[in-house]
Scaffold this motif. Structure first.
Motif: not given
Length: 193
Positions: A8, A12, A16, A44, A49-50, A64, A68, A71-72
């Motif tokens: 994940s 991500l 990004e 995701l 998150y996405v 993102l 997101g 979370e990253k």
């Protein structure tokens, strides 16, 4: 840190950095199946998150969301902690192993697996009176790693070494069997804990 979290984080990061122009590109870049990328992208997106938006010519763009990015950041911090613990644990295990080998009069070792663990072992080995004679990795043979050309197992059989240390963390038991099958003496094969 579990492998799903690592995957994940990789996805991500790619999103990004705008490297994820398609799921196919992501799959190629991360060396995983297209179906797996699709599964991760759906998960995701479902978690928020996405964001997936459609752009002209039946293409999609991945972005993102603020969640997101959070979370990253969380996964990055967790990965750094995991890596640090792994490094410290590996150094301790290697120190004990190298002490034992030196007590037994060993002077030469080989590594099986051109991995991060091999790099840690190499750093630890430099403080010892042990010589690294080769690094074996069937998938990477012929490439340079730690100043040596990676050898095949056939080349290993022709060399003198007191121990071969399995430095691959993926399938140690399988590699142990491969070494035995290539007439490497059982007592010379060492798997790290």
């Amino acid at each position: 840190m579990d492998p799903q979290d690592i995957r994940s984080l990789q996805i991500l990061e790619e999103i990004e950095n705008n490297y994820a122009s398609s799921q196919r590109d992501l799959a190629r870049k991360l060396n995983i199946s297209l179906g797996l990328v699709n599964s991760f992208m759906k998960r995701l997106a479902k978690k928020g998150y996405v964001k997936i938006t459609t752009i002209p010519r039946k293409r999609v763009k991945y972005m993102l969301t603020p969640q997101g990015f959070a979370e990253k950041s969380r996964l990055t911090f967790e990965f750094i902690q995991y890596s640090f613990r792994f490094y410290k644990k590996a150094l301790k295990s290697l120190e004990e192993l190298f002490n034992d080998l030196e007590r037994r009069g060993a002077t030469t070792v080989a590594f099986y697996g051109a991995t991060d663990l091999a790099e840690i072992a190499f750093i630890s080995l430099r403080e010892r009176d042990l010589e690294l004679v080769c690094i074996v990795d069937e998938e990477k043979k012929g490439k340079k790693f730690l100043g040596l050309t990676i050898a095949s197992i056939k080349e290993l059989r022709r060399l003198h070494f007191d121990a071969v240390i399995i430095t691959s963390i993926d399938s140690e038991k399988e590699l142990y069997g491969i070494l035995l099958g290539n007439e490497i003496q059982r007592e010379k094969i060492i798997m790290l804990e």
